[in-house]
Design a protein around this motif. Structure first.
Motif, PDB file in Angstrom:
ATOM      1  N   ASN A 173      -4.405  -6.423  -9.796  1.00 38.28           N
ATOM      2  CA  ASN A 173      -3.832  -5.805  -8.588  1.00 38.28           C
ATOM      3  C   ASN A 173      -4.886  -5.899  -7.491  1.00 38.28           C
ATOM      4  N   ARG A 174      -4.860  -7.003  -6.738  1.00 40.66           N
ATOM      5  CA  ARG A 174      -5.977  -7.232  -5.819  1.00 40.66           C
ATOM      6  C   ARG A 174      -5.910  -6.368  -4.569  1.00 40.66           C
ATOM      7  N   GLY A 175      -4.755  -5.746  -4.312  1.00 39.78           N
ATOM      8  CA  GLY A 175      -4.656  -4.837  -3.167  1.00 39.78           C
ATOM      9  C   GLY A 175      -5.451  -3.549  -3.377  1.00 39.78           C
ATOM     10  N   ALA A 177      -7.918  -3.212  -6.407  1.00 37.70           N
ATOM     11  CA  ALA A 177      -9.144  -3.363  -7.205  1.00 37.70           C
ATOM     12  C   ALA A 177     -10.381  -3.605  -6.353  1.00 37.70           C
ATOM     13  N   VAL A 178     -10.204  -4.162  -5.153  1.00 41.21           N
ATOM     14  CA  VAL A 178     -11.381  -4.480  -4.331  1.00 41.21           C
ATOM     15  C   VAL A 178     -11.823  -3.301  -3.466  1.00 41.21           C
ATOM     16  N   ILE A 179     -11.021  -2.257  -3.435  1.00 47.26           N
ATOM     17  CA  ILE A 179     -11.245  -1.207  -2.438  1.00 47.26           C
ATOM     18  C   ILE A 179     -12.104  -0.049  -2.945  1.00 47.26           C
ATOM     19  N   GLN A 212       3.517   6.573  -2.213  1.00 45.71           N
ATOM     20  CA  GLN A 212       2.689   5.654  -1.408  1.00 45.71           C
ATOM     21  C   GLN A 212       1.380   5.280  -2.090  1.00 45.71           C
ATOM     22  N   VAL A 213       0.744   6.250  -2.715  1.00 45.17           N
ATOM     23  CA  VAL A 213      -0.489   5.978  -3.475  1.00 45.17           C
ATOM     24  C   VAL A 213      -0.357   6.744  -4.784  1.00 45.17           C
ATOM     25  N   THR A 214      -0.372   6.026  -5.894  1.00 43.62           N
ATOM     26  CA  THR A 214      -0.125   6.696  -7.176  1.00 43.62           C
ATOM     27  C   THR A 214      -1.165   6.262  -8.209  1.00 43.62           C
ATOM     28  N   GLY A 236      -0.129  -0.547   0.379  1.00 40.55           N
ATOM     29  CA  GLY A 236      -1.243  -0.632   1.321  1.00 40.55           C
ATOM     30  C   GLY A 236      -0.864  -0.640   2.793  1.00 40.55           C
ATOM     31  N   PRO A 237      -0.009  -1.578   3.231  1.00 45.64           N
ATOM     32  CA  PRO A 237       0.287  -1.643   4.665  1.00 45.64           C
ATOM     33  C   PRO A 237       0.967  -0.366   5.190  1.00 45.64           C
ATOM     34  N   ASP A 238       1.833   0.260   4.376  1.00 49.57           N
ATOM     35  CA  ASP A 238       2.477   1.517   4.808  1.00 49.57           C
ATOM     36  C   ASP A 238       1.438   2.628   4.949  1.00 49.57           C
ATOM     37  N   PRO A 270     -14.953  10.149   9.232  1.00 49.19           N
ATOM     38  CA  PRO A 270     -13.627   9.947   8.635  1.00 49.19           C
ATOM     39  C   PRO A 270     -13.715   9.575   7.153  1.00 49.19           C
ATOM     40  N   HIS A 271     -12.647   9.832   6.425  1.00 48.83           N
ATOM     41  CA  HIS A 271     -12.507   9.278   5.070  1.00 48.83           C
ATOM     42  C   HIS A 271     -12.636   7.765   5.169  1.00 48.83           C
ATOM     43  N   GLN A 272     -13.459   7.207   4.281  1.00 45.77           N
ATOM     44  CA  GLN A 272     -13.781   5.771   4.351  1.00 45.77           C
ATOM     45  C   GLN A 272     -12.773   4.990   3.496  1.00 45.77           C
ATOM     46  N   ARG A 276     -10.858  -1.051   9.272  1.00 45.86           N
ATOM     47  CA  ARG A 276      -9.861  -1.316  10.327  1.00 45.86           C
ATOM     48  C   ARG A 276      -9.036  -0.071  10.653  1.00 45.86           C
ATOM     49  N   ILE A 277      -8.807   0.799   9.646  1.00 47.50           N
ATOM     50  CA  ILE A 277      -8.104   2.059   9.924  1.00 47.50           C
ATOM     51  C   ILE A 277      -8.962   2.930  10.853  1.00 47.50           C
ATOM     52  N   ILE A 278     -10.254   3.039  10.502  1.00 46.57           N
ATOM     53  CA  ILE A 278     -11.165   3.882  11.284  1.00 46.57           C
ATOM     54  C   ILE A 278     -11.281   3.331  12.710  1.00 46.57           C
TER      55      ILE A 278
END
Ligand code: UT7
Length: 345
Positions: A173-175, A177-179, A212-214, A236-238, A270-272, A276-278
């Motif tokens: 799940n590369r969306g 696992a990298v985060i 959204q996040v589980t 992720g995008p949502d 901010p929460h990291q 790009r969100i920050i």
């Protein structure tokens, strides 16, 4: 049980709740952090999954994260951060009235990590419990500490955010696992010196966005039958859109409740979750990046530990001064969010 799929990840449909603090004011008296020694770079991930340093850096701002060695517990990370926060506040564990641990990756269902830390640090008698608001857990913990101190039911509260998320990653799940990364951060909260402390809060949840996040509970309970460990999954995008929006609205709420302008913010922590969100939220709030604490490049998203890890980094590097207005803001699974504006002691 009905499972809704209708949530649109738009926080603007949700009324936000914000408060100016009342009663005895509290402040952060000490802060400490801990991250495991093992550093995993994007190049390391390239070797075990289908991704690239270029994609991860450009899409998230993350260059590396810390991973605990197999067998290392969340308790170990949390205890080290807690001891460091106590040292920085000049307090002993036996001084504590309350220990709160925010975590989404406890070592087991019970006893709580808070009670285990109580034993490790020798702080018998303090009220101790874990709380779960995903990446917002540290903010919920801080606000609980502030409330207990305001109502004079506690004087010295230890708030910890600690995670070993690396054991909840699936490299296919590369969306996700990298985060994520592992780490811990802690703050000691005590009655504030005159003029300083937490000025306002904005906290909330919207359970309509629970999908959204589980981690393991969609469909409810299914992971227990087929997975050895629950695995993190997200839309992720949502979540990205929700995150930018909720950061902006929380900043507006806490500054308005405290009666200060957005220009008066000296530092935003901010929460990291994603650079790009920050960056997108900072632009819309009107804050230059030199007023924003960012260390996602070194740690990735450490969930409940990310705000104290970024705050400690800013304090250690001389970016926070007595009297500064500091905005702390998080969001996470649930969906949940929490922000505070404080005048640094
Ligand atoms: O604290 C918990 C809350 N979570 C968050 O705040 C996360 C918020 N969301 C995000 O940070 C971003 O949505 C992600 C970083 C998760 C994803 O970035 P994105 O720019 O939204 O990417 P995407 O999911 O829209 O995917 C774009 C492309 C896709 O390829 P195609 O379909 O365009 O060919 C993905 O398959 O990027 C691909 N992709 C990857 N490529 C290389 C997704 N993940 C990766 C990857 N490496 N790790």
């Amino acid at each position: 049980m009905a499972i809704t799929t209708a949530y649109k990840a738009r926080s603007d449909a949700v009324p936000l709740r914000s408060f100016k603090t009342k009663g005895r004011r509290s402040a952060i008296a000490g802060i400490g952090v801990y991250a495991p020694d093992k550093i995993v770079t994007n190049f390391d991930l390239e070797k075990v999954m289908e991704t690239s340093d270029k994609w991860i850096t450009e899409r998230t701002g993350i260059r590396a994260r810390h991973f605990a060695e197999p067998g290392t517990t969340t308790l170990e990370l949390a205890t080290r951060a807690a001891q460091s926060a106590l040292d920085s506040a000049g307090l002993k564990a036996s001084d504590l009235d309350m220990i709160l641990v925010g975590t989404s990756s406890p070592d087991g269902p019970f006893p709580s990590i808070a009670c285990r830390i109580q034993d490790e640090l020798d702080a018998p008698g303090a009220v101790a419990w874990d709380l779960l608001a995903a990446c917002t857990s540290f903010m919920y913990g801080l606000s609980t500490a502030d409330s207990y101190i305001a109502s004079e039911r506690a004087d010295k509260v230890l708030v910890i955010g600690a995670e070993v998320l690396s054991r909840m990653l699936d490299y296919s799940n590369r969306g996700t696992a990298v985060i994520f990364g592992d780490g811990a951060g802690a703050a000691v909260v005590t009655p504030a010196p005159e003029g300083a402390g937490f000025l306002s809060w904005c906290l909330g949840s919207d359970g309509r966005g629970y999908e959204q996040v589980t981690c393991g509970n969609v469909p409810l309970g299914a992971y227990a039958a087929k997975e050895p460990n629950p695995i993190i999954d997200m839309k992720g995008p949502d979540v990205f859109k929700f995150a930018v929006d909720i950061f902006i609205r929380q900043a507006q709420e806490v500054t308005a409740a405290a009666g200060i302008s957005m220009d008066a913010i000296d530092l935003w922590v901010p929460h990291q979750a994603n650079f790009r969100i920050i960056d997108a939220a900072a632009r819309r709030i009107g804050l230059p990046l030199d007023k924003v604490a960012i260390n996602i490049d070194q740690f990735g998203n450490t969930s409940s530990a990310s705000i104290p890890l970024a705050l400690e980094d800013a304090v250690r590097n001389g970016r926070v001064h007595s009297g500064d207005h500091v905005l702390l803001a998080g969001f996470g699974s649930g969906l949940t969010w929490g922000a505070t504006l404080l005048k640094w002691a």
